[in-house]
Design a protein around this motif. Structure first.
Motif, PDB file in Angstrom:
ATOM      1  N   SER A  92       0.865  -1.123   0.135  1.00 25.43           N
ATOM      2  CA  SER A  92       0.152  -0.219   0.111  1.00 25.43           C
ATOM      3  C   SER A  92       0.901   1.367   0.034  1.00 25.43           C
ATOM      4  CB  SER A  92      -0.722  -0.069   1.283  1.00 25.43           C
ATOM      5  OG  SER A  92      -1.626   1.086   1.098  1.00 25.43           O
ATOM      6  N   ILE A  93       1.828   1.193   0.845  1.00 22.56           N
ATOM      7  CA  ILE A  93       2.934   2.310   0.749  1.00 22.56           C
ATOM      8  C   ILE A  93       3.490   2.609  -0.556  1.00 22.56           C
ATOM      9  CG2 ILE A  93       5.083   3.264   1.796  1.00 22.56           C
ATOM     10  CD1 ILE A  93       4.088   1.974   4.509  1.00 22.56           C
ATOM     11  N   CYS A 101       2.250   1.576  -3.329  1.00 21.62           N
ATOM     12  CA  CYS A 101       1.079   2.041  -4.373  1.00 21.62           C
ATOM     13  C   CYS A 101       0.974   3.678  -4.180  1.00 21.62           C
ATOM     14  CB  CYS A 101      -0.035   1.363  -3.883  1.00 21.62           C
ATOM     15  SG  CYS A 101      -0.081  -0.385  -4.768  1.00 21.62           S
ATOM     16  N   ASP A 102       0.990   4.161  -2.821  1.00 23.42           N
ATOM     17  CA  ASP A 102       0.840   5.266  -2.673  1.00 23.42           C
ATOM     18  C   ASP A 102       2.053   6.342  -3.355  1.00 23.42           C
ATOM     19  OD1 ASP A 102      -1.514   4.741  -1.435  1.00 23.42           O
ATOM     20  OD2 ASP A 102      -0.821   5.045   0.657  1.00 23.42           O
ATOM     21  N   LEU A 108       1.826   6.349  -7.008  1.00 22.75           N
ATOM     22  CA  LEU A 108       0.769   7.148  -7.337  1.00 22.75           C
ATOM     23  C   LEU A 108       1.212   8.682  -7.413  1.00 22.75           C
ATOM     24  CD1 LEU A 108      -2.482   7.501  -8.320  1.00 22.75           C
ATOM     25  CD2 LEU A 108      -2.844   7.710  -5.785  1.00 22.75           C
ATOM     26  N   VAL A 109       1.893   8.962  -6.382  1.00 21.38           N
ATOM     27  CA  VAL A 109       2.374  10.586  -6.284  1.00 21.38           C
ATOM     28  C   VAL A 109       3.657  10.688  -7.208  1.00 21.38           C
ATOM     29  CG1 VAL A 109       3.210  11.997  -4.670  1.00 21.38           C
ATOM     30  CG2 VAL A 109       1.422  10.600  -3.905  1.00 21.38           C
ATOM     31  N   SER A 128      -6.319   2.128  -8.017  1.00 17.41           N
ATOM     32  CA  SER A 128      -7.312   2.114  -7.007  1.00 17.41           C
ATOM     33  C   SER A 128      -7.845   0.805  -6.710  1.00 17.41           C
ATOM     34  CB  SER A 128      -8.486   2.981  -7.480  1.00 17.41           C
ATOM     35  OG  SER A 128      -8.037   4.423  -7.526  1.00 17.41           O
ATOM     36  N   ILE A 151      -5.605  -1.303  -4.228  1.00 23.92           N
ATOM     37  CA  ILE A 151      -5.547  -0.708  -3.115  1.00 23.92           C
ATOM     38  C   ILE A 151      -7.020  -1.346  -2.346  1.00 23.92           C
ATOM     39  CG2 ILE A 151      -5.988   1.232  -1.299  1.00 23.92           C
ATOM     40  CD1 ILE A 151      -3.788   2.325  -3.272  1.00 23.92           C
TER      41      ILE A 151
END
Length: 143
Positions: free
Chosen positions: A1-2, A4-5, A8-9, A36, A39
Motif C-alpha cells: 500500500s505504501i 502504491c501510494d 501514485l504520487v 485504486s 488498494i
C-alpha cells in the motif's frame, strides 16, 4: 500500500515526460484506476470473508455434526451393546461434550488465524527491516 501510494504520487500524478515511460497502462487515468483497484479489492475480499465466516457458524455446525454422529453411532450399536451402555453417558456427550469439543475446534481455527497474521508480519519485517524483528514478538503477545 505504501509503495502504491508512492507510485501514485511520484509517477501517476507527476505530469512530467520522464514519468510517462513508468506508467503501468497507456494513460494516467487507467493507471490510477488500476492502483485504486489494487488498494480497494483486498479490503473488499477480506470484508466479504468476514461476513461469510460469520454466516458459516463453525461452532454451531460442528456441534450439530458431532451430536448427530454420536447419536448415529449409538443407533448402530447391536441390541446387546445398547443394553449394556448407560444412556446418561450418551446424553451428556451429546448435550455437553459436543459443544465443548466444537468450541475447542473453533478456538483452534482462531489460533491458526492469529498464527497466520504473525507469520505474515514476520515475513514482512524480515524482508524489510530485520532489526525490528523484536516488535513481532511483542505484537504476538498482545494479540
Amino acid at each position: 500500500s505504501i509503495r502504491c501510494d508512492a507510485y501514485l504520487v511520484n509517477v501517476v500524478c507527476n505530469r512530467s515526460e520522464e514519468t510517462d515511460a513508468l506508467l503501468l497502462l497507456p494513460s494516467r487515468w487507467w493507471t490510477a484506476q488500476l492502483l485504486s483497484a489494487v488498494i480497494i479489492i483486498p479490503f473488499a475480499v477480506l470484508h466479504l470473508w468476514e461476513v461469510l465466516r460469520t454466516k458459516l457458524d463453525i461452532h454451531g455446525h460442528s456441534t450439530a455434526w458431532l451430536q448427530r454422529n454420536l447419536f448415529r453411532t449409538y443407533l448402530n450399536f447391536t441390541a446387546s451393546s445398547r443394553d449394556s451402555f448407560e444412556v446418561e453417558h450418551l446424553q451428556y456427550a451429546v448435550m455437553e461434550e459436543a459443544q465443548t469439543l466444537a468450541g475447542g475446534y473453533a478456538g483452534l481455527l482462531d489460533l491458526l488465524k492469529t498464527l497466520g497474521k504473525v507469520l505474515v508480519q514476520f515475513y514482512f519485517v524480515a524482508t524489510q527491516n530485520i532489526e525490528a524483528l523484536w516488535v513481532i514478538f511483542v505484537m504476538a503477545g498482545v494479540t
